[in-house]
Design a protein around this motif. Sequence first.
Motif, PDB file in Angstrom:
ATOM      1  N   HIS A  35      14.411   5.057  43.109  1.00 41.24           N
ATOM      2  CA  HIS A  35      13.072   5.644  43.373  1.00 41.24           C
ATOM      3  C   HIS A  35      12.851   7.014  42.488  1.00 41.24           C
ATOM      4  O   HIS A  35      11.463   7.213  42.120  1.00 41.24           O
ATOM      5  N   LYS A  36      13.865   7.655  42.510  1.00 40.78           N
ATOM      6  CA  LYS A  36      13.418   9.104  41.662  1.00 40.78           C
ATOM      7  C   LYS A  36      13.147   8.886  40.431  1.00 40.78           C
ATOM      8  O   LYS A  36      12.762   9.830  39.516  1.00 40.78           O
ATOM      9  N   HIS A  37      13.346   7.675  39.819  1.00 37.02           N
ATOM     10  CA  HIS A  37      13.020   7.295  38.221  1.00 37.02           C
ATOM     11  C   HIS A  37      11.852   6.786  37.872  1.00 37.02           C
ATOM     12  O   HIS A  37      11.285   6.560  36.702  1.00 37.02           O
ATOM     13  N   THR A  38      10.993   6.563  39.024  1.00 33.03           N
ATOM     14  CA  THR A  38       9.793   5.861  39.039  1.00 33.03           C
ATOM     15  C   THR A  38       8.619   6.961  38.821  1.00 33.03           C
ATOM     16  O   THR A  38       8.632   8.246  39.012  1.00 33.03           O
ATOM     17  N   ASN A  39       7.511   6.425  38.261  1.00 35.20           N
ATOM     18  CA  ASN A  39       6.241   7.130  38.226  1.00 35.20           C
ATOM     19  C   ASN A  39       5.368   6.802  39.536  1.00 35.20           C
ATOM     20  O   ASN A  39       5.688   6.123  40.382  1.00 35.20           O
ATOM     21  N   ARG A  40       4.279   7.331  39.503  1.00 38.07           N
ATOM     22  CA  ARG A  40       3.270   7.255  40.571  1.00 38.07           C
ATOM     23  C   ARG A  40       2.931   5.571  40.835  1.00 38.07           C
ATOM     24  O   ARG A  40       2.391   5.110  42.049  1.00 38.07           O
ATOM     25  N   ALA A  41       3.048   4.719  39.833  1.00 34.57           N
ATOM     26  CA  ALA A  41       2.654   3.378  39.835  1.00 34.57           C
ATOM     27  C   ALA A  41       3.858   2.822  40.313  1.00 34.57           C
ATOM     28  O   ALA A  41       3.942   1.348  40.478  1.00 34.57           O
ATOM     29  N   GLY A  42       5.099   3.084  40.629  1.00 37.61           N
ATOM     30  CA  GLY A  42       6.266   2.777  41.124  1.00 37.61           C
ATOM     31  C   GLY A  42       6.969   1.883  39.909  1.00 37.61           C
ATOM     32  O   GLY A  42       7.824   1.024  40.236  1.00 37.61           O
ATOM     33  N   VAL A  43       6.826   2.249  38.724  1.00 40.71           N
ATOM     34  CA  VAL A  43       7.438   1.782  37.610  1.00 40.71           C
ATOM     35  C   VAL A  43       8.233   2.724  37.092  1.00 40.71           C
ATOM     36  O   VAL A  43       8.046   4.036  37.149  1.00 40.71           O
ATOM     37  N   LEU A  44       9.448   2.512  36.192  1.00 42.90           N
ATOM     38  CA  LEU A  44      10.193   3.573  35.460  1.00 42.90           C
ATOM     39  C   LEU A  44       9.563   4.456  34.788  1.00 42.90           C
ATOM     40  O   LEU A  44       8.265   4.169  33.751  1.00 42.90           O
ATOM     41  N   HIS A  45       9.373   5.773  34.742  1.00 43.09           N
ATOM     42  CA  HIS A  45       8.793   6.742  34.221  1.00 43.09           C
ATOM     43  C   HIS A  45       9.262   6.585  32.558  1.00 43.09           C
ATOM     44  O   HIS A  45      10.344   6.607  32.318  1.00 43.09           O
ATOM     45  N   GLY A  46       8.345   6.925  31.892  1.00 40.22           N
ATOM     46  CA  GLY A  46       8.576   6.842  30.338  1.00 40.22           C
ATOM     47  C   GLY A  46       9.443   8.037  29.837  1.00 40.22           C
ATOM     48  O   GLY A  46      10.353   7.877  28.944  1.00 40.22           O
ATOM     49  N   GLY A  47       9.252   9.268  30.644  1.00 41.09           N
ATOM     50  CA  GLY A  47      10.304  10.391  30.389  1.00 41.09           C
ATOM     51  C   GLY A  47      11.690  10.017  30.604  1.00 41.09           C
ATOM     52  O   GLY A  47      12.589  10.465  29.763  1.00 41.09           O
ATOM     53  N   VAL A  48      11.899   8.934  31.453  1.00 41.61           N
ATOM     54  CA  VAL A  48      13.370   8.663  31.858  1.00 41.61           C
ATOM     55  C   VAL A  48      13.816   7.965  30.436  1.00 41.61           C
ATOM     56  O   VAL A  48      14.817   7.974  30.045  1.00 41.61           O
ATOM     57  N   LEU A  49      12.986   6.810  29.893  1.00 42.58           N
ATOM     58  CA  LEU A  49      13.224   5.939  28.964  1.00 42.58           C
ATOM     59  C   LEU A  49      13.352   7.121  27.718  1.00 42.58           C
ATOM     60  O   LEU A  49      14.501   6.737  26.707  1.00 42.58           O
ATOM     61  N   ALA A  50      12.727   8.048  27.551  1.00 43.25           N
ATOM     62  CA  ALA A  50      12.945   8.769  26.276  1.00 43.25           C
ATOM     63  C   ALA A  50      13.930   9.553  26.383  1.00 43.25           C
ATOM     64  O   ALA A  50      14.662   9.927  25.350  1.00 43.25           O
ATOM     65  N   THR A  75      18.065  17.705  18.642  1.00 42.45           N
ATOM     66  CA  THR A  75      17.090  16.983  18.474  1.00 42.45           C
ATOM     67  C   THR A  75      15.966  17.381  17.338  1.00 42.45           C
ATOM     68  O   THR A  75      15.319  18.403  17.841  1.00 42.45           O
ATOM     69  N   LEU A  76      15.643  16.965  16.347  1.00 43.59           N
ATOM     70  CA  LEU A  76      14.758  17.365  15.395  1.00 43.59           C
ATOM     71  C   LEU A  76      13.303  16.634  15.592  1.00 43.59           C
ATOM     72  O   LEU A  76      12.402  17.291  15.879  1.00 43.59           O
ATOM     73  N   SER A  77      13.459  15.284  15.899  1.00 40.21           N
ATOM     74  CA  SER A  77      12.376  14.468  16.168  1.00 40.21           C
ATOM     75  C   SER A  77      12.702  13.230  16.930  1.00 40.21           C
ATOM     76  O   SER A  77      13.759  12.715  16.640  1.00 40.21           O
ATOM     77  N   LEU A  78      11.935  12.622  17.697  1.00 39.57           N
ATOM     78  CA  LEU A  78      12.049  11.571  18.643  1.00 39.57           C
ATOM     79  C   LEU A  78      10.598  10.750  18.657  1.00 39.57           C
ATOM     80  O   LEU A  78       9.923  11.317  19.063  1.00 39.57           O
ATOM     81  N   THR A  79      10.737   9.510  18.142  1.00 41.94           N
ATOM     82  CA  THR A  79       9.839   8.636  18.528  1.00 41.94           C
ATOM     83  C   THR A  79      10.064   7.569  19.477  1.00 41.94           C
ATOM     84  O   THR A  79      11.224   7.049  19.464  1.00 41.94           O
ATOM     85  N   THR A  80       9.372   7.410  20.264  1.00 41.27           N
ATOM     86  CA  THR A  80       9.563   6.360  21.343  1.00 41.27           C
ATOM     87  C   THR A  80       8.355   5.261  21.284  1.00 41.27           C
ATOM     88  O   THR A  80       7.402   5.511  21.149  1.00 41.27           O
ATOM     89  N   ASN A  81       8.770   4.138  21.626  1.00 41.82           N
ATOM     90  CA  ASN A  81       7.890   2.844  21.822  1.00 41.82           C
ATOM     91  C   ASN A  81       8.205   2.336  23.086  1.00 41.82           C
ATOM     92  O   ASN A  81       9.413   1.881  23.373  1.00 41.82           O
ATOM     93  N   PHE A  82       7.107   2.137  24.011  1.00 42.12           N
ATOM     94  CA  PHE A  82       7.216   1.445  25.421  1.00 42.12           C
ATOM     95  C   PHE A  82       6.824   0.115  25.176  1.00 42.12           C
ATOM     96  O   PHE A  82       5.611  -0.048  24.991  1.00 42.12           O
ATOM     97  N   THR A  83       7.533  -0.915  25.499  1.00 43.67           N
ATOM     98  CA  THR A  83       7.277  -2.181  25.299  1.00 43.67           C
ATOM     99  C   THR A  83       7.259  -3.166  26.539  1.00 43.67           C
ATOM    100  O   THR A  83       6.968  -4.540  26.380  1.00 43.67           O
ATOM    101  N   GLY A  84       7.585  -2.519  27.566  1.00 44.56           N
ATOM    102  CA  GLY A  84       7.723  -3.334  28.786  1.00 44.56           C
ATOM    103  C   GLY A  84       7.997  -2.310  30.162  1.00 44.56           C
ATOM    104  O   GLY A  84       7.808  -1.075  29.703  1.00 44.56           O
TER     105      GLY A  84
END
Length: 140
Positions: A35-50, A75-84
Motif C-alpha cells: 500500500h505504501k507504494h500506491t498513489n491516491r488512485a490505489g495504483v503504483l506511484h510513478g515516483g516508485v517506477l522512476a 544521475t545527470l538525466s533520467l527519462t521515464t515512460n509510463f506504459t501501464g
Amino acid sequence: MVVKEEGPSGFQQLLGYRLTEWTEGQAVLELDMDHKHTNRAGVLHGGVLATLIDTACGFAATFCPLPGRVRRVVTLSLTTNFTGQARHGTLRAVAKKTGGGSRIVFCQADVVDEHGKLIASGQGSFRYRSGSEHPEGVAL
C-alpha cells in the motif's frame, strides 16, 4: 542480493526494493508492491517506477567484482515512460548499460509486472564519481 560491504541504503530500506541480479553492465531489482507504494488512485506511484529505473540503471553502470571496493555514479538525466499500471504483485526492473565513455555512461531499464507486462521504461545518463570510472572502483 545485498552489496555485503555496504548493506542496504536508507532509501532502499524505505521502499523495500532488492537487488536480485548484478553483473557487468546489467542489474535487476525487484519490489513487492505494498500500500505504501500506491498513489491516491490505489495504483503504483510513478515516483516508485522512476526510482526503480534510476536505481537499476545506476547498478548496471557500477558493477565491481572486487571485495571491499565499489563504483558509484550520479544521475545527470533520467527519462521515464509510463506504459501501464500495477496494483499488486512483484515488480522487476531490468537495466543494462548501453554505452558511454570514461566519465559519462548511458543505461536503459524496463519495469515489468509479475505477468511480464511492461509498465514503465526509461533511460538515463550518469557520471562516474571520482575513481569509479575505473573497473576496480575505489575502496569502501
